[in-house]
Design an enzyme around this catalytic site. Sequence first.
Site, short mmCIF file in Angstrom:
data_model
loop_
_atom_site.label_atom_id
_atom_site.label_comp_id
_atom_site.label_asym_id
_atom_site.label_seq_id
_atom_site.Cartn_x
_atom_site.Cartn_y
_atom_site.Cartn_z
N CYS A 1 -3.55 59.22 109.09
CA CYS A 1 -3.11 58.18 110.02
C CYS A 1 -3.50 58.45 111.47
O CYS A 1 -3.27 57.59 112.33
CB CYS A 1 -1.59 58.00 109.92
SG CYS A 1 -0.64 59.42 110.52
N ASP B 1 -11.78 89.97 79.60
CA ASP B 1 -12.00 89.46 78.25
C ASP B 1 -13.46 89.10 78.02
O ASP B 1 -14.01 89.33 76.94
CB ASP B 1 -11.12 88.23 78.00
CG ASP B 1 -9.65 88.59 77.83
OD1 ASP B 1 -8.80 87.70 78.01
OD2 ASP B 1 -9.36 89.76 77.50
N ARG C 1 3.07 102.80 75.60
CA ARG C 1 2.11 102.84 74.49
C ARG C 1 1.01 103.85 74.76
O ARG C 1 0.52 104.51 73.84
CB ARG C 1 1.50 101.45 74.26
CG ARG C 1 0.52 101.43 73.10
CD ARG C 1 0.13 100.02 72.72
NE ARG C 1 -0.55 99.33 73.82
CZ ARG C 1 -0.88 98.05 73.77
NH1 ARG C 1 -0.56 97.32 72.72
NH2 ARG C 1 -1.51 97.49 74.80
N LEU D 1 -3.57 94.34 69.08
CA LEU D 1 -3.86 93.23 68.19
C LEU D 1 -5.24 92.68 68.50
O LEU D 1 -5.66 92.65 69.67
CB LEU D 1 -2.84 92.11 68.36
CG LEU D 1 -1.38 92.44 68.04
CD1 LEU D 1 -0.49 91.23 68.34
CD2 LEU D 1 -1.21 92.89 66.61
N LYS E 1 3.58 85.90 73.07
CA LYS E 1 2.96 87.18 73.45
C LYS E 1 3.33 87.46 74.90
O LYS E 1 2.77 86.87 75.82
CB LYS E 1 1.45 87.14 73.28
CG LYS E 1 0.78 88.48 73.56
CD LYS E 1 -0.72 88.41 73.34
CE LYS E 1 -1.36 89.77 73.58
NZ LYS E 1 -1.16 90.26 74.95
N LYS F 1 2.13 87.09 62.76
CA LYS F 1 2.22 88.25 61.88
C LYS F 1 2.55 87.78 60.47
O LYS F 1 3.43 86.93 60.28
CB LYS F 1 3.33 89.20 62.35
CG LYS F 1 3.15 89.74 63.76
CD LYS F 1 4.34 90.59 64.19
CE LYS F 1 4.17 91.08 65.63
NZ LYS F 1 5.35 91.84 66.11
N GLU G 1 5.76 84.40 67.38
CA GLU G 1 6.54 84.66 68.60
C GLU G 1 5.62 84.61 69.81
O GLU G 1 4.39 84.73 69.66
CB GLU G 1 7.21 86.03 68.51
CG GLU G 1 6.23 87.18 68.33
CD GLU G 1 6.86 88.42 67.73
OE1 GLU G 1 7.85 88.29 66.98
OE2 GLU G 1 6.34 89.53 68.00
N GLU H 1 -12.09 87.82 83.39
CA GLU H 1 -13.32 88.60 83.53
C GLU H 1 -13.34 89.76 82.52
O GLU H 1 -14.36 90.04 81.90
CB GLU H 1 -13.43 89.16 84.95
CG GLU H 1 -13.82 88.15 86.01
CD GLU H 1 -13.93 88.80 87.37
OE1 GLU H 1 -12.91 88.86 88.06
OE2 GLU H 1 -15.03 89.23 87.74
#
Length: 695
Positions: free
Chosen positions: A413, A39, A138, A85, A117, A292, A115, A37
């Site tokens: 059954c 994205d 970050r 990215l 993610k 990369k 590699e 959602e």
Amino acid sequence: MATLDEATLALQQLKQRIAEYDYHYYVLDDPLVSDNEYDGVYRELLSLEQQHPHLITADSPSQRVGGLALAAFESVHHRQAMLSLNNAFSEQELEAFDRRVREGTGEAEVVYAVEPKFDGLAITLTYEYGIFVQGATRGDGYTGENVTHNLKTIRAIPTRLALNQPPALLEVRGEVLMLKKDFEKLNQQQAIAGGKLFANPRNAAAGSLRQLDSSITAKRPLHFFAYGLGASEGIPALHSHAEAMQYLADLRFPVTPLRAVKTGAEGLRDYYAEIGEKRGSLPFDIDGVVYKVNAFELQETLGFVSRAPRWAIAHKFPAEEAVTMVEDITVQVGRTGAITPVARLKPVFVGGVTVTNATLHNEDELRRKDIHIGDTVVVRRAGDVIPEVVSVKPELRPADARLFVMPAVCPECGSHIVRPQDEAVARCTGGLICPAQRKQAITHFASRRAMDIEGLGEKLVDQLVASHLVSHLDDVYRLDLPTLAGLERMAEKSAQNVLDAIEKSKQATLPRFIYALGIRNVGEATAKDLAQYFGNLDALMDADVETLMQVNDVGPVVAEAAYQFFQEPHNREVIAAMRALGVHWSDMPRKNQSALFAGKTFVLTGTLPTLKRDQAQAMIEAAGGKVSGSVSAKTSYVVAGTEAGSKLEKALALDIPVLDEPAFMTMLQSSAGLIPPENEIDTLAETSSTQPGLF
């Protein structure tokens, strides 16, 4: 194309939504929406900004990297920005990225470092003269959160570099994450303690790393993978990302063994497919792969846009989570009779496929998640794992939503459905006639420790069931030569061998036959105990739960399973049909409950001078005793021969009486009639369950 006013209003609304999502996801660790959602909303914003670039403002999510630092942590300014990215979601976007790189560098073909993610929390580790001095999240890419003390609890992160002359400064970029198995265990512990359950491993890792009390972080099973370098002074000359990763590996940082170097768009496509195939079996979550440009010189040539480097991109896998509606709930019968509720969903594309069904696991899980027919739900699919409902959006529940009620009879059954005591899973009791359990029941019935029908293995059973030649166990005894020989890859000689084995199996022993029926929780040893206690099958079939619990080592769960099995009329009909077709056995003398060894447990170890293991075991059981494979405080005697080893040592340590073969035989002889005649010992031994490690 939207008008200027429409675009302005839409962008404002999208920015507000994304800001709210970011706050809950990055700051509170409590996501409001699925990744899929998020994205979708973000790509909608990018599309509008591309159509109206003059409307792009400094506060747009496209101009920033991540979330705000938590006020509770000290802020850390990154020496070198930790940018995000850009994403590629299709092969066309991948090819466009490669084309831009070639055009920007003038190279005819570009070499890329590739590699996985990781789906975790990005961090940076700072080392000064080889000593770990600071760790930070970050944050917004420029300012993060000081979580040094928490990062020091992760043992994979070295606190000192193994170098004689370490660099003056080294920043290591990487990802903190939690393995799938550790995530499941943590949520189980949280549930038992009545704590908050985490939505996924990424949230669990983020929540653990952002604990104000590092002792809590220390109890969480966090892992770390390095994926690059930040600012540095005094390190060797490195010319590519691949060299940098090897340098980190040489410094004993954990780096992924899945990294590689690929050439051109074709190489990137191959790597994407390769990791996609491995994704479901990996011990950690990934949501794509990262490409990369390998050469640092080319990276410098390409440079950055405001939000991300031009020389790298994340190629995302199809969304693993999506939102859809539960149109109905039914049940599915597994090969062991387990009844699993299944959500029938409005079709939705998730994890690379269109999903229409999702497992609800069991009735308790369904109630815990409060799932109703008609609910809007979040569905998850990882790799080849069966889709499951992650959570419900109760605010979207319609007025006519209905609770699901588990059925009382099996839809396959018509047999009764029971939920054994202390178990979460309900089960069909029609083990011998249920189509869903048919192959499992027949294969088990024919196995070596059961009726020992050589040649009637899984492949032949598959053919017989698929051809509708065998529906129930008694049908096995109706097979003839023309029928078997007519099957694919079944010559007449092979068919005759199978028929001979079927005929031989008619001369059974009672313990083998009971075990072959496949009653839940009734193994070889329990089948033997039941046979010895009741002496004949009819007495066992007519026993109630209270009587069954009088049998040695039969508790309420096993007693209830056996009782329910024999109470099912269909099972009785199949047994009667097999007996009518010639399956027979000799009744057993009922175990003497007052015998010398009644209630005694023996362990056999080493090599006895004259007795084989099965013979000694048969003698003990004929005298009312039981044989175990391990020594414990409950062991009554250990019968030891040569090379007895650790079991003898443990017996001596626990002060358990140890007998050699003469002493063992003397004990047997002290109770008249307890030693069977020699010709009966081998017969008794044949019905004994083989227990590895007794000698």
